[in-house]
Design an enzyme around this catalytic site. Structure first.
Site, PDB file in Angstrom:
ATOM      1  N   PHE A 196      -7.212  45.888  70.276  1.00 61.14           N
ATOM      2  CA  PHE A 196      -5.840  45.308  70.909  1.00 61.14           C
ATOM      3  C   PHE A 196      -6.578  43.561  71.987  1.00 61.14           C
ATOM      4  O   PHE A 196      -6.578  44.013  72.937  1.00 61.14           O
ATOM      5  CB  PHE A 196      -4.846  46.144  72.011  1.00 61.14           C
ATOM      6  CG  PHE A 196      -4.428  47.322  71.727  1.00 61.14           C
ATOM      7  CD1 PHE A 196      -4.201  47.457  70.273  1.00 61.14           C
ATOM      8  CD2 PHE A 196      -5.023  48.873  72.140  1.00 61.14           C
ATOM      9  CE1 PHE A 196      -3.477  48.674  69.891  1.00 61.14           C
ATOM     10  CE2 PHE A 196      -3.691  50.164  72.350  1.00 61.14           C
ATOM     11  CZ  PHE A 196      -3.378  50.336  70.989  1.00 61.14           C
ATOM     12  N   GLY A 245      -5.446  49.509  62.090  1.00 66.63           N
ATOM     13  CA  GLY A 245      -4.487  49.868  61.783  1.00 66.63           C
ATOM     14  C   GLY A 245      -2.958  48.891  62.006  1.00 66.63           C
ATOM     15  O   GLY A 245      -2.043  48.969  61.631  1.00 66.63           O
ATOM     16  N   ARG A 283       6.361  33.186  55.608  1.00 63.48           N
ATOM     17  CA  ARG A 283       6.041  34.110  54.904  1.00 63.48           C
ATOM     18  C   ARG A 283       5.677  35.443  55.022  1.00 63.48           C
ATOM     19  O   ARG A 283       4.991  35.890  56.000  1.00 63.48           O
ATOM     20  CB  ARG A 283       5.568  34.141  53.592  1.00 63.48           C
ATOM     21  CG  ARG A 283       5.569  34.528  52.486  1.00 63.48           C
ATOM     22  CD  ARG A 283       4.330  34.204  51.419  1.00 63.48           C
ATOM     23  NE  ARG A 283       5.699  33.228  50.252  1.00 63.48           N
ATOM     24  CZ  ARG A 283       4.921  32.177  49.684  1.00 63.48           C
ATOM     25  NH1 ARG A 283       3.885  31.537  50.171  1.00 63.48           N
ATOM     26  NH2 ARG A 283       6.081  31.577  49.324  1.00 63.48           N
ATOM     27  N   ILE A 284       7.082  36.627  54.679  1.00 65.48           N
ATOM     28  CA  ILE A 284       6.111  38.106  55.188  1.00 65.48           C
ATOM     29  C   ILE A 284       5.925  38.224  53.995  1.00 65.48           C
ATOM     30  O   ILE A 284       6.292  38.377  52.864  1.00 65.48           O
ATOM     31  CB  ILE A 284       7.507  38.885  55.663  1.00 65.48           C
ATOM     32  CG1 ILE A 284       8.644  38.037  56.741  1.00 65.48           C
ATOM     33  CG2 ILE A 284       7.414  40.110  55.895  1.00 65.48           C
ATOM     34  CD1 ILE A 284       7.777  38.199  57.878  1.00 65.48           C
ATOM     35  N   PRO A 293       6.814  43.697  54.517  1.00 68.29           N
ATOM     36  CA  PRO A 293       8.057  43.508  55.206  1.00 68.29           C
ATOM     37  C   PRO A 293       8.280  44.741  56.168  1.00 68.29           C
ATOM     38  O   PRO A 293       8.161  44.964  57.254  1.00 68.29           O
ATOM     39  CB  PRO A 293       9.429  43.692  54.335  1.00 68.29           C
ATOM     40  CG  PRO A 293       8.916  43.605  53.381  1.00 68.29           C
ATOM     41  CD  PRO A 293       7.853  43.141  52.971  1.00 68.29           C
ATOM     42  N   GLN A 343       4.383  46.541  62.622  1.00 69.04           N
ATOM     43  CA  GLN A 343       4.320  44.854  63.877  1.00 69.04           C
ATOM     44  C   GLN A 343       5.391  44.852  65.117  1.00 69.04           C
ATOM     45  O   GLN A 343       4.366  44.911  66.253  1.00 69.04           O
ATOM     46  CB  GLN A 343       3.220  43.776  63.516  1.00 69.04           C
ATOM     47  CG  GLN A 343       2.298  44.245  62.403  1.00 69.04           C
ATOM     48  CD  GLN A 343       1.033  44.749  63.139  1.00 69.04           C
ATOM     49  OE1 GLN A 343       0.381  43.796  64.624  1.00 69.04           O
ATOM     50  NE2 GLN A 343       0.444  45.840  63.883  1.00 69.04           N
ATOM     51  N   VAL A 391       2.249  38.249  63.359  1.00 72.65           N
ATOM     52  CA  VAL A 391       3.320  38.959  64.149  1.00 72.65           C
ATOM     53  C   VAL A 391       2.883  40.347  64.840  1.00 72.65           C
ATOM     54  O   VAL A 391       4.020  40.427  65.486  1.00 72.65           O
ATOM     55  CB  VAL A 391       3.435  40.014  62.542  1.00 72.65           C
ATOM     56  CG1 VAL A 391       4.595  38.424  61.483  1.00 72.65           C
ATOM     57  CG2 VAL A 391       2.888  40.649  62.049  1.00 72.65           C
ATOM     58  N   GLY A 392       1.297  39.924  65.329  1.00 74.25           N
ATOM     59  CA  GLY A 392       0.559  40.861  65.739  1.00 74.25           C
ATOM     60  C   GLY A 392       1.127  41.445  67.352  1.00 74.25           C
ATOM     61  O   GLY A 392       1.598  42.553  68.041  1.00 74.25           O
ATOM     62  N   GLU A 393       1.441  39.962  67.645  1.00 72.19           N
ATOM     63  CA  GLU A 393       1.529  40.227  69.693  1.00 72.19           C
ATOM     64  C   GLU A 393       2.935  39.895  70.015  1.00 72.19           C
ATOM     65  O   GLU A 393       3.531  39.939  70.857  1.00 72.19           O
ATOM     66  CB  GLU A 393       0.390  39.349  69.871  1.00 72.19           C
ATOM     67  CG  GLU A 393      -1.171  40.277  69.192  1.00 72.19           C
ATOM     68  CD  GLU A 393      -2.465  38.719  70.687  1.00 72.19           C
ATOM     69  OE1 GLU A 393      -2.849  38.457  70.941  1.00 72.19           O
ATOM     70  OE2 GLU A 393      -2.473  38.608  69.007  1.00 72.19           O
TER      71      GLU A 393
END
Ligand code: MOS
Length: 748
Positions: free
Chosen positions: A246, A474, A636-637, A640, A646, A711-713
């Site tokens: 984090f 993670g 682009r993913i 998925p 996330q 995509v994390g935050e």
């Protein structure tokens, strides 16, 4: 600028596939070794004694009592702590913070390390630490945003200018038909990863071996090298698995360095693991904020002015300023815009980046204010957002991928059933009489690119390997980056040797800023391209190859084989090319990067829209989030399944931000009063309702070679504001102090 393409693009056989985690089996069977699971021969246990005061000096420690305990080997205090090559208050490298490493007796915050007890067992070290019974000279404590002298921080976040303006905000407000001014508060939050910071340190002469969870191994090497006066290459950091980070594991903190110092002092391997309550101090936190928003809009509902001022806090001795006003630069269009900051200094540990630093706290205030402005204009809050979202980044004037944002609003609204929402609040009840409300928030996060390097290898025995010192916190880096590597090399993912999580590998940069997949991924992509190009050189110049004369651009790499682009039946296996050339292996190198000209022309962000449904008990004020729908576009993913996880994680943190997380500080002692999971609340399964994340298709050809955004935050942003707005819609009560708890709702 962005044309829509299928999300699950089959770039090769791996990218776009919802693969399960490659490390999943190791984790669920307990075979994944986390830092504290290591027990080298002869290892001792170290336990920190931490300060119970927040400001003053340690005047006495009963070291004799601790040393008399059977099992205690040594007690490290300022009188015998190893001297360091560089003072730990020197912020010499970027992203480094001042550390408390027993170099003197002063205390700057509660839970600061004041001694380390080293013993044969964890129990003996724990008991020894209790026997130290410190006494203190106590000085006056400053806690909270009031009662201290605010100043203007020169820079905020990771070095952005603190103030920005465009147009004349006062004129814009004066000319507005409707205006609002409101102040929102967000609480201090402490990073509470499931795995606390831990270290197992071993010295071999001037060489240091370290097992410790890290989001930035090469930065940890740099910091330790400076402190101990050794070369970074003499420090081997192993961090194959992290139980969350984090942002708090982005830099190396005092407790880990104290473990290293303890190992040097006793000349044996030492393990030091933080206790949960010790994490509320020396390893960073998200600073509290008080944000004042002033907005104006014309009769048509178009914004005429945005003013976003943030008051936040740093420690008494170091600088980090939560960049909350920055969201005003990235969300809504207005001819006049100003952002500014003030800060106070407190007797706490230094606040740092914590998941969506600035974007999370800032978007809570902005999304609430936008709703209040929509209501003042008599407009539906989604309609108001559709009218006012920015097509171009307000300050820089660079265009956004705003079509992606429009798609997110549309997909989310449809899924949640926004059209059934009455505009006025307190109109909906469910079958059991609970007040029901629907709210929306816009999500945004920059698409950053950091520095990393990677190495790729193909071998004559048929093997393929990719190496990069990347970090799996993670989030799934073991899997997503391997998918990029497998497609880059044109090999089956199950045949790929993929190595990350070790500082002896090429520098993987930092797992932060939601930029790790883009950063490490483009380095891997370019290392793979390099090795394939070299292999193609070998083949196309060799008369014995079916590829002879095809030229580099005329071949494709797929299925462990190079083939002619114009006729895929003509080709040969990598191993055959190498064997014939008499080479055991061929290797390639690559670096991260994106096109600077594209970054000059375009604003690069991921976008989203989050919709929340809440239920509130009209008598008790109890709040439940009953439904969350997020729609996000992030280029682009790669995978998925992992991306959806996330988004879920971020949205759950949004629930936490809106309703739960709150550090209660005692203003007299300066101590956190709830440093445990019984009283520092984070959502558990029962708090998390039906949750959906829609992956909105976006093809961004400019952001980087892979088209990947973070995509994390982003999931936190938008969500907390949407929940606050839904609570207003359910009850008619606007709570401006987060987290929103039932006492505030009933008191309002
Ligand atoms: Mo993050 S706060 O970039 O780990």
């Amino acid at each position: 600028m962005a044309e829509v393409a299928p999300v699950h693009i089959r770039h090769g056989s791996s990218i776009g596939q919802p693969l399960t985690r490659r490390d999943g089996l190791l984790k669920v069977t307990g075979r994944a070794l986390y830092a504290a699971d290591n027990h080298p021969e002869g290892m001792l246990h170290a336990v920190m004694a931490v300060s119970s005061i927040a400001h003053g000096r340690v005047v006495a420690l009963d070291v004799a009592a601790a040393k008399a305990h059977p099992g205690v080997v040594e007690v490290m205090t300022p009188s015998n702590a190893p001297k360091l090559a560089r003072h730990p208050d020197e912020n010499a490298e970027p992203f480094t913070f001042k550390l408390d490493l027993l170099q003197d007796d002063r205390v700057r915050y509660a839970n600061q390390p004041i001694a380390v007890v080293i013993a044969e067992t964890l129990e003996a070290a724990t008991e020894g630490a209790l026997l130290l019974r410190p006494s203190y000279d106590v000085e006056r404590v400053h806690i909270g945003l009031d009662g201290n002298k605010p100043f203007k921080p020169p820079l905020v976040g990771v070095g952005e200018p603190s103030d920005a303006r465009k147009g004349d905000v006062e004129a814009g407000l004066a000319a507005a038909e409707k205006r609002i001014a409101a102040t929102y508060e967000t609480a201090a939050q402490y990073h509470n990863a499931m795995e606390p910071h831990a270290v197992v340190a071993q010295w071999q002469g001037d060489r240091l071996i370290l097992d410790t969870p890290s989001q930035g191994m090469s930065m940890a090497q740099g910091r330790l090298a400076g402190l101990f006066g050794i070369a970074p290459g003499n420090i081997h950091v192993r961090s194959p698995f992290l139980g969350g980070g984090f942002g708090s594991k982005g830099t190396i903190w005092a407790p880990q360095v104290l473990g290293v110092m303890a190992a040097r002092l006793v000349e044996r391997p030492v393990k030091l693991v933080m206790r949960r309550e010790q994490m509320f101090g020396p390893v960073g936190h998200r600073a509290p904020t008080r944000q004042r928003l002033r907005l104006g809009a014309g009769a048509d509902g178009a914004l005429t002015a945005i003013d976003h001022h943030t008051l936040t806090a740093s420690s008494s001795f170091d600088d980090f300023f939560e960049p909350s006003s920055g969201v005003a630069h990235t969300l809504y269009a207005s001819p006049a815009l100003s952002t500014s900051y003030k800060a106070v200094r407190l007797d706490t540990g230094t606040p740092i980046f914590m998941r969506a630093p600035g974007e999370a706290s800032g978007s809570v205030a902005m999304e609430s204010a936008i709703d209040e402005m929509a209501d003042a204009c008599g407009m539906d809050p989604l309609e108001f957002r559709l009218k006012n979202y920015a097509d171009v980044e307000p300050i820089s004037g660079k265009p956004f991928s705003s079509k992606a944002l429009r798609d997110c609003y549309a997909r989310g609204a449809e899924r949640v059933g926004w059209s059934r929402r009455p505009r006025a609040p307190r109109q909906m009840r469910d079958e059991s009489g609970l007040l029901t409300g629907l709210g929306v928030g816009t999500a945004t996060f920059p698409a950053l690119m950091l520095q990393a390097e990677a190495r790729a290898e193909l071998r004559a025995d048929g093997g393929a390997a990719v190496e990069i010192g990347a970090h799996d916190m993670g989030q799934g880096a073991w899997t997503a980056l391997a998918q990029i590597a497998a497609d880059g090399l044109g090999v089956d993912i199950d045949q790929l040797e993929f190595r990350i999580g070790d500082s002896d590998l090429p520098n993987g940069g930092i797992a932060g800023g939601s930029a790790h997949t883009a950063t490490a991924g483009t380095a891997i992509h370019s290392a793979s391209a390099d090795v394939i190009a070299k292999l193609a050189q070998l083949a196309t110049k060799d008369r014995r190859s079916p590829l002879f004369g095809a030229g580099n651009s005329g071949v494709i790499a797929r299925g462990g084989r190079l083939a002619r682009r114009d006729d895929e039946s003509r080709g040969e296996r990598y191993a055959d090319i190498l064997t014939r050339a008499g080479q055991a292996a061929i290797e390639g190198h690559g670096q991260s990067g994106s096109d600077p000209a594209a970054r000059e022309r375009f604003a690069m962000h991921a976008h989203g829209a989050v919709f929340a449904e809440v239920k509130v008990d009209p008598a008790l004020g109890q709040i439940r989030v009953s439904r969350l729908v997020g729609a996000f576009a992030a280029g682009r993913i790669i995978n998925p399944r992992l991306v959806q996880s996330q988004y879920f994680g971020g949205m759950i943190w949004g629930i936490s931000f809106a309703l739960h997380e709150h550090t209660v500080m005692d203003p007299k002692s300066g101590r956190p009063m709830n440093p445990n999971f019984a009283e520092y609340h984070v959502p558990v399964n029962a708090d998390v309702p039906s949750i959906e994340a829609i992956l909105v298709e976006e093809h961004d050809p400019y952001v980087n070679a892979l088209g990947v955004k973070g995509v994390g935050e982003i999931g936190i942003t938008g969500t907390a504001g949407a929940i606050g707005n839904a609570i207003w819609h359910a009850t008619g009560v606007r709570v401006r102090e987060f987290p929103i708890t039932l006492d505030k709702l009933l008191g309002g």
